[in-house]
Design a protein around this motif. Structure first.
Motif, mmCIF file in Angstrom:
data_model
loop_
_atom_site.group_PDB
_atom_site.id
_atom_site.type_symbol
_atom_site.label_atom_id
_atom_site.label_comp_id
_atom_site.label_asym_id
_atom_site.label_seq_id
_atom_site.Cartn_x
_atom_site.Cartn_y
_atom_site.Cartn_z
ATOM 1 N N GLY A 1 7.981 -0.622 -2.783
ATOM 2 C CA GLY A 1 6.837 -0.168 -3.554
ATOM 3 C C GLY A 1 6.854 -0.695 -4.972
ATOM 4 N N SER A 2 5.668 -0.876 -5.512
ATOM 5 C CA SER A 2 5.535 -1.362 -6.885
ATOM 6 C C SER A 2 5.196 -0.256 -7.866
ATOM 7 C CB SER A 2 4.467 -2.457 -6.945
ATOM 8 O OG SER A 2 3.209 -1.959 -6.506
ATOM 9 N N TRP A 3 4.945 0.968 -7.364
ATOM 10 C CA TRP A 3 4.486 2.028 -8.249
ATOM 11 C C TRP A 3 5.562 2.458 -9.254
ATOM 12 C CZ3 TRP A 3 6.433 3.608 -3.455
ATOM 13 C CH2 TRP A 3 7.354 4.654 -3.478
ATOM 14 N N VAL A 4 6.813 2.145 -8.990
ATOM 15 C CA VAL A 4 7.883 2.561 -9.909
ATOM 16 C C VAL A 4 7.938 1.675 -11.151
ATOM 17 C CG1 VAL A 4 9.311 3.663 -8.162
ATOM 18 C CG2 VAL A 4 9.558 1.212 -8.585
ATOM 19 N N ALA A 5 7.208 0.569 -11.139
ATOM 20 C CA ALA A 5 7.194 -0.332 -12.294
ATOM 21 C C ALA A 5 5.768 -0.809 -12.550
ATOM 22 C CB ALA A 5 8.129 -1.516 -12.066
ATOM 23 N N PRO A 6 4.875 0.076 -12.994
ATOM 24 C CA PRO A 6 3.483 -0.317 -13.240
ATOM 25 C C PRO A 6 3.391 -1.417 -14.297
ATOM 26 C CG PRO A 6 3.736 2.083 -13.277
ATOM 27 C CD PRO A 6 5.112 1.500 -13.262
ATOM 28 N N ASP A 7 2.441 -2.314 -14.096
ATOM 29 C CA ASP A 7 2.289 -3.451 -15.013
ATOM 30 C C ASP A 7 2.164 -3.005 -16.462
ATOM 31 O OD1 ASP A 7 2.421 -5.167 -12.878
ATOM 32 O OD2 ASP A 7 0.248 -5.472 -12.733
ATOM 33 N N ALA A 8 1.393 -1.956 -16.703
ATOM 34 C CA ALA A 8 1.158 -1.511 -18.075
ATOM 35 C C ALA A 8 2.437 -1.031 -18.740
ATOM 36 C CB ALA A 8 0.114 -0.400 -18.096
ATOM 37 N N LEU A 9 3.279 -0.332 -17.987
ATOM 38 C CA LEU A 9 4.535 0.154 -18.559
ATOM 39 C C LEU A 9 5.499 -0.992 -18.818
ATOM 40 C CD1 LEU A 9 5.240 3.481 -16.603
ATOM 41 C CD2 LEU A 9 4.035 3.125 -18.773
ATOM 42 N N VAL A 10 5.521 -1.962 -17.912
ATOM 43 C CA VAL A 10 6.382 -3.134 -18.124
ATOM 44 C C VAL A 10 5.916 -3.916 -19.347
ATOM 45 C CG1 VAL A 10 7.172 -5.326 -17.151
ATOM 46 C CG2 VAL A 10 6.982 -3.304 -15.677
ATOM 47 N N ALA A 11 4.617 -4.118 -19.458
ATOM 48 C CA ALA A 11 4.064 -4.890 -20.575
ATOM 49 C C ALA A 11 4.361 -4.246 -21.916
ATOM 50 C CB ALA A 11 2.564 -5.068 -20.397
ATOM 51 N N SER A 12 4.398 -2.915 -21.940
ATOM 52 C CA SER A 12 4.643 -2.211 -23.193
ATOM 53 C C SER A 12 6.119 -1.898 -23.424
ATOM 54 C CB SER A 12 3.832 -0.915 -23.233
ATOM 55 O OG SER A 12 4.244 -0.037 -22.203
ATOM 56 N N GLY A 13 6.972 -2.275 -22.460
ATOM 57 C CA GLY A 13 8.399 -2.012 -22.604
ATOM 58 C C GLY A 13 8.749 -0.540 -22.543
ATOM 59 N N ALA A 14 8.003 0.211 -21.751
ATOM 60 C CA ALA A 14 8.236 1.655 -21.637
ATOM 61 C C ALA A 14 9.339 1.917 -20.610
ATOM 62 C CB ALA A 14 6.939 2.365 -21.242
ATOM 63 N N TRP A 15 10.537 1.502 -20.957
ATOM 64 C CA TRP A 15 11.642 1.554 -19.986
ATOM 65 C C TRP A 15 12.031 2.977 -19.625
ATOM 66 C CZ3 TRP A 15 10.577 -2.895 -18.664
ATOM 67 C CH2 TRP A 15 10.488 -3.982 -19.540
ATOM 68 N N ASP A 16 11.973 3.909 -20.575
ATOM 69 C CA ASP A 16 12.317 5.295 -20.260
ATOM 70 C C ASP A 16 11.346 5.887 -19.241
ATOM 71 O OD1 ASP A 16 14.458 5.203 -21.959
ATOM 72 O OD2 ASP A 16 13.469 6.253 -23.606
ATOM 73 N N GLY B 1 0.785 -1.217 0.000
ATOM 74 C CA GLY B 1 0.000 0.000 0.000
ATOM 75 C C GLY B 1 0.820 1.270 0.000
ATOM 76 N N ILE B 2 2.135 1.155 -0.193
ATOM 77 C CA ILE B 2 2.978 2.350 -0.259
ATOM 78 C C ILE B 2 2.868 2.959 -1.655
ATOM 79 C CG2 ILE B 2 5.267 3.293 0.162
ATOM 80 C CD1 ILE B 2 4.110 1.869 2.578
ATOM 81 N N THR B 3 2.622 4.258 -1.703
ATOM 82 C CA THR B 3 2.432 4.972 -2.962
ATOM 83 C C THR B 3 3.226 6.275 -2.926
ATOM 84 O OG1 THR B 3 0.552 6.279 -2.185
ATOM 85 C CG2 THR B 3 0.063 4.063 -3.042
ATOM 86 N N PRO B 4 3.312 6.982 -4.046
ATOM 87 C CA PRO B 4 3.993 8.285 -4.018
ATOM 88 C C PRO B 4 3.362 9.266 -3.038
ATOM 89 C CG PRO B 4 3.719 7.546 -6.275
ATOM 90 C CD PRO B 4 2.925 6.601 -5.417
ATOM 91 N N SER B 5 2.081 9.086 -2.748
ATOM 92 C CA SER B 5 1.401 10.039 -1.870
ATOM 93 C C SER B 5 1.662 9.795 -0.390
ATOM 94 C CB SER B 5 -0.113 10.012 -2.128
ATOM 95 O OG SER B 5 -0.651 8.739 -1.809
ATOM 96 N N ASN B 6 2.046 8.579 -0.013
ATOM 97 C CA ASN B 6 2.297 8.324 1.415
ATOM 98 C C ASN B 6 3.724 7.889 1.714
ATOM 99 O OD1 ASN B 6 2.388 5.591 0.670
ATOM 100 N ND2 ASN B 6 0.371 5.104 1.500
ATOM 101 N N ALA B 7 4.548 7.686 0.692
ATOM 102 C CA ALA B 7 5.913 7.201 0.918
ATOM 103 C C ALA B 7 6.707 8.151 1.810
ATOM 104 C CB ALA B 7 6.628 7.004 -0.414
ATOM 105 N N ALA B 8 6.569 9.442 1.580
ATOM 106 C CA ALA B 8 7.342 10.406 2.360
ATOM 107 C C ALA B 8 6.976 10.359 3.838
ATOM 108 C CB ALA B 8 7.136 11.815 1.808
ATOM 109 N N THR B 9 5.704 10.077 4.138
ATOM 110 C CA THR B 9 5.284 9.972 5.542
ATOM 111 C C THR B 9 6.002 8.816 6.229
ATOM 112 O OG1 THR B 9 3.112 10.879 5.014
ATOM 113 C CG2 THR B 9 3.306 9.647 7.075
ATOM 114 N N TYR B 10 6.056 7.689 5.566
ATOM 115 C CA TYR B 10 6.790 6.546 6.132
ATOM 116 C C TYR B 10 8.277 6.854 6.267
ATOM 117 C CZ TYR B 10 2.850 3.283 5.712
ATOM 118 O OH TYR B 10 1.649 2.626 5.866
#
Length: 212
Positions: A182-197, A162-171
């Protein structure tokens, strides 16, 4: 303390550990490269898919700039398989005597999970001073972790779930938090499309977060 210098160095080196669920093994190496390029070389590949061990093998063999760990380790068999695949650290959502014993017999460090005072005390008895706190948001969040700082001085946590960009700083602002997962740095959709940049850009922003 059992939390070895190697594990401590990994966790203290970056504020966010990417938690990765790899569906296709061929995505693992370019994903790890993209994250490392953005300043997050240490990653946790979870054993939640059939491709996980092969993904670990590929990152270990093909991405020297990465530090690959294995997550969702539930038993000694998982531990041994992950180490054989090339994992340099092991992460578990919880703890068992058998898992502690497996870790004691290995040079590869374990980050065990703990969400209650009893689990923290059991891990401390085994010599652990850095623990995973999972699932962080569902288990009480930053407020709960803050309340643990006084009775468990010297114990630090890597909260995940449940860690996200909106609460990471609080932790990360808590004195007993060493980093977050956290998983938000590698969203499934971006990985699936090879959006490495785009993933590198997300990692760059996450790497700028500060710990207390």
């Amino acid at each position: 303390m059992i939390s070895s210098h190697r594990l401590r160095t990994v966790l203290e080196a970056q504020p966010v550990i990417p938690v990765l669920r790899i569906e296709r093994a061929e995505d693992a190496a370019p994903l790890a490269r993209a994250l490392a390029k953005g300043g997050l070389p240490a990653v946790e590949i979870t054993l939640r898919t059939p491709q996980a061990l092969e993904a670990i093998r590929r990152v270990a063999a093909e991405v020297p700039e990465a530090v690959v760990g294995a997550g969702t380790i539930l038993n000694p068999k998982h531990f041994a398989e992950a180490v054989a695949a090339g994992a340099t650290y092991i992460v578990s959502p919880g703890q068992t005597p058998a898992l502690f014993d497996a870790a004691a017999d290995s040079d590869v460090p374990l980050l065990p999970g703990a969400t209650t005072a009893t689990e923290i005390m059991l891990a401390a008895e085994r010599g652990y001073d850095i623990l995973k706190f999972f699932p962080a948001e569902q288990a009480g969040g930053a407020a709960f972790l803050k309340s643990l700082a006084s009775p468990f001085q010297g114990i630090r946590f890597c909260p995940t779930g449940g860690i996200t960009p909106s609460n990471a700083a609080t932790y990360l602002g808590l004195p007993n938090v060493v980093c977050v997962g956290g998983s938000w740095v590698a969203p499934d959709a971006l990985v699936a499309s090879g959006a490495w940049d785009q993933i590198t850009a997300l990692a760059t922003e996450a790497a700028k977060l500060k710990t207390a």
